[in-house]
Design a protein around this motif. Structure first.
Motif, PDB file in Angstrom:
ATOM      1  N   TYR A  66       0.862  -1.369   0.044  1.00 47.14           N
ATOM      2  CA  TYR A  66      -0.017  -0.008   0.083  1.00 47.14           C
ATOM      3  C   TYR A  66       0.646   1.185   0.067  1.00 47.14           C
ATOM      4  O   TYR A  66       1.790   1.263   0.568  1.00 47.14           O
ATOM      5  CB  TYR A  66      -0.901   0.083   1.159  1.00 47.14           C
ATOM      6  N   GLY A 124      -5.422   8.577   3.303  1.00 47.82           N
ATOM      7  CA  GLY A 124      -5.772   7.089   2.528  1.00 47.82           C
ATOM      8  C   GLY A 124      -4.485   6.463   2.170  1.00 47.82           C
ATOM      9  O   GLY A 124      -3.389   6.707   2.199  1.00 47.82           O
ATOM     10  N   LYS A 125      -4.905   5.270   1.340  1.00 49.44           N
ATOM     11  CA  LYS A 125      -4.016   4.224   0.711  1.00 49.44           C
ATOM     12  C   LYS A 125      -4.207   3.879  -0.501  1.00 49.44           C
ATOM     13  O   LYS A 125      -5.462   3.564  -0.870  1.00 49.44           O
ATOM     14  CB  LYS A 125      -3.849   2.973   1.951  1.00 49.44           C
ATOM     15  N   HIS A 179      -4.020   0.696  -2.736  1.00 47.78           N
ATOM     16  CA  HIS A 179      -3.922  -0.479  -2.751  1.00 47.78           C
ATOM     17  C   HIS A 179      -3.375  -1.050  -3.861  1.00 47.78           C
ATOM     18  O   HIS A 179      -3.880  -1.655  -4.825  1.00 47.78           O
ATOM     19  CB  HIS A 179      -5.232  -1.281  -2.414  1.00 47.78           C
ATOM     20  N   ASP A 238      -2.650  -6.195  -3.192  1.00 43.52           N
ATOM     21  CA  ASP A 238      -3.679  -6.463  -1.987  1.00 43.52           C
ATOM     22  C   ASP A 238      -3.869  -8.040  -1.954  1.00 43.52           C
ATOM     23  O   ASP A 238      -4.548  -8.561  -2.819  1.00 43.52           O
ATOM     24  CB  ASP A 238      -5.017  -5.770  -2.310  1.00 43.52           C
ATOM     25  N   SER A 257     -11.065   3.236  -8.341  1.00 47.25           N
ATOM     26  CA  SER A 257      -9.868   3.620  -8.064  1.00 47.25           C
ATOM     27  C   SER A 257      -9.388   2.673  -6.884  1.00 47.25           C
ATOM     28  O   SER A 257     -10.047   2.062  -6.103  1.00 47.25           O
ATOM     29  CB  SER A 257     -10.398   4.831  -7.137  1.00 47.25           C
ATOM     30  N   ILE A 306      -7.425   3.391  -4.408  1.00 40.39           N
ATOM     31  CA  ILE A 306      -7.611   4.080  -3.278  1.00 40.39           C
ATOM     32  C   ILE A 306      -8.901   3.717  -2.580  1.00 40.39           C
ATOM     33  O   ILE A 306      -8.689   3.251  -1.018  1.00 40.39           O
ATOM     34  CB  ILE A 306      -7.683   5.687  -3.196  1.00 40.39           C
ATOM     35  N   ASN A 307      -9.854   3.329  -3.217  1.00 38.89           N
ATOM     36  CA  ASN A 307     -11.289   2.933  -2.559  1.00 38.89           C
ATOM     37  C   ASN A 307     -11.720   1.810  -3.505  1.00 38.89           C
ATOM     38  O   ASN A 307     -12.859   1.982  -4.164  1.00 38.89           O
ATOM     39  CB  ASN A 307     -11.996   3.917  -2.495  1.00 38.89           C
ATOM     40  N   THR A 353     -16.230  -3.386  -2.928  1.00 35.85           N
ATOM     41  CA  THR A 353     -16.423  -4.549  -2.098  1.00 35.85           C
ATOM     42  C   THR A 353     -16.556  -5.685  -2.650  1.00 35.85           C
ATOM     43  O   THR A 353     -16.921  -5.651  -4.112  1.00 35.85           O
ATOM     44  CB  THR A 353     -17.549  -4.385  -1.207  1.00 35.85           C
ATOM     45  N   ARG A 412     -13.672  -7.424  -7.153  1.00 37.16           N
ATOM     46  CA  ARG A 412     -13.244  -5.934  -7.559  1.00 37.16           C
ATOM     47  C   ARG A 412     -13.496  -5.853  -9.095  1.00 37.16           C
ATOM     48  O   ARG A 412     -13.657  -4.777  -9.557  1.00 37.16           O
ATOM     49  CB  ARG A 412     -11.740  -6.078  -7.487  1.00 37.16           C
TER      50      ARG A 412
END
Length: 340
Positions: free
Chosen positions: A14, A27-28, A30, A33, A278, A280-281, A284, A287
């Motif tokens: 990350y 934020g991060k 990913h 992951d 993104s 970053i987010n 769920t 993906r």
């Protein structure tokens, strides 16, 4: 001797995003992951996916050019995830990388003899005439000559510079080499020469490759197994020809986008809609579900795990093996790609 040379376990990388007056982490990204896979001795593992999916970050993290956020990197049975200093330098003799842009990875002020010979000097292996002889041997292995020793990078073509970078990567007799899009900056004829060179060196020196590329046709030609990445995760890994047998809808979308040089082949391209979410987010569940035409409710809530569909073919899809990508579409793509 153990079959596995490199093992990656639950690897994450990350990148923090800084913001605000006090530059706090807000934020991060990913980039990689929770990735797990093995690379076997003597094989070529191809890694494919769209730009930004994490291919290069994965390769650089395995090489410890980037520090992993968590997870393990095991090389020859040893966890090297947190090794530092002289121990890391010793390990890197067995692990090398060839970068995508050969001009950017060569110092324009240093001759080729000193660029290729630098690893030998840093590790106390050779200097002076002995170094020169070893560098010449390396250059000859990649198809260059003694006349090239004292030239500078700008005096070479793109294909020649990539050969020089390959020679430098081989200077310390590594067992494992990450090839980060090694043919992306060369034309088609030079690509073929470079790929054939890499295969010959692999046979001659017993090398193991991780081959990162956008070009599925090149990956098909080079690889024993192929890993497909999407948004930081591996969604499919197979020892089979992905043109003939794709079980993940993202993989088939990549395959169907490859142009086939046959005017009689119309194909059935599965056009991906929307943009890559993104990192970053990330979404769920699966993906890929925001862009998948086969997505159902479970795809939005539960993340699919890689599962073996037989013969070592791993797929992270809730409906793997049940999807119909089109009437005989995969067979048509396989046959057309073979003919071309």
């Amino acid at each position: 001797m153990e079959r596995t040379l490199v093992r990656v376990e639950n690897l994450k990388k990350y990148f923090p995003l800084m913001g605000g007056v006090f530059r706090k982490v807000v934020g991060k990204v990913h980039a990689v992951d929770d990735v797990t896979f093995d690379i076997y001795r003597g094989e070529t593992l191809g890694v494919v996916g769209e730009s930004g999916c994490g291919k290069t970050t994965l390769g650089r993290t395995i090489m410890r050019l980037l520090e992993p956020t968590s997870g393990k990197i095991i090389f020859e049975g040893r966890d090297i995830s947190r090794v530092t200093g002289s121990d890391l330098r010793e390990i890197r003799k067995g692990m090398q990388i060839v970068f995508q842009d050969p001009m950017a990875s060569l110092d324009p002020r240093v001759t080729i003899k000193n660029s290729v010979g630098e690893p030998l000097m840093i590790n106390g292996i050779a200097r002076g005439p002995k170094m020169r002889a070893m560098v010449l041997d390396l250059l000859q292995k990649v198809g260059l000559t003694e006349d090239h020793l004292n030239r500078f990078p700008h005096e070479f073509s793109g294909g020649q510079r990539q050969r020089i970078c390959i020679a430098r990567a081989l200077a310390l007799n590594p067992k494992f080499v990450v090839m980060d899009e090694p043919t992306s900056s060369t034309d088609v004829s030079v690509q073929a020469q470079t790929l054939n060179l890499m295969r010959n060196l692999q046979d001659e020196l017993g090398l193991t490759y991780m081959f990162i590329s956008h070009n599925l046709s090149v990956v098909k030609h080079m690889s024993d197994r192929v890993a497909v990445m999407y948004l930081g995760k591996i969604v499919e890994m197979t020892p089979h020809d992905i043109f003939a047998r794709s079980l993940h809808p993202y993989t088939f979308a990549l395959v169907s986008a490859v142009p086939i040089p046959d005017p009689d082949f119309a194909g059935r391209a599965q056009i991906l809609v929307g943009e890559v979410p993104s990192p970053i987010n990330p979404p769920t569940g699966c993906r890929f579900h925001p862009r998948c035409i086969f997505a159902q409710e479970i795809c939005q809530t539960e993340e699919p795990l890689l599962r073996d569909m037989g013969d070592g073919h791993l797929v992270a899809c809730h409906f793997a093996g049940e999807l119909d990508f089109g009437s005989s579409a995969q067979q048509e793509y396989a046959e057309a790609s073979q003919e071309s």
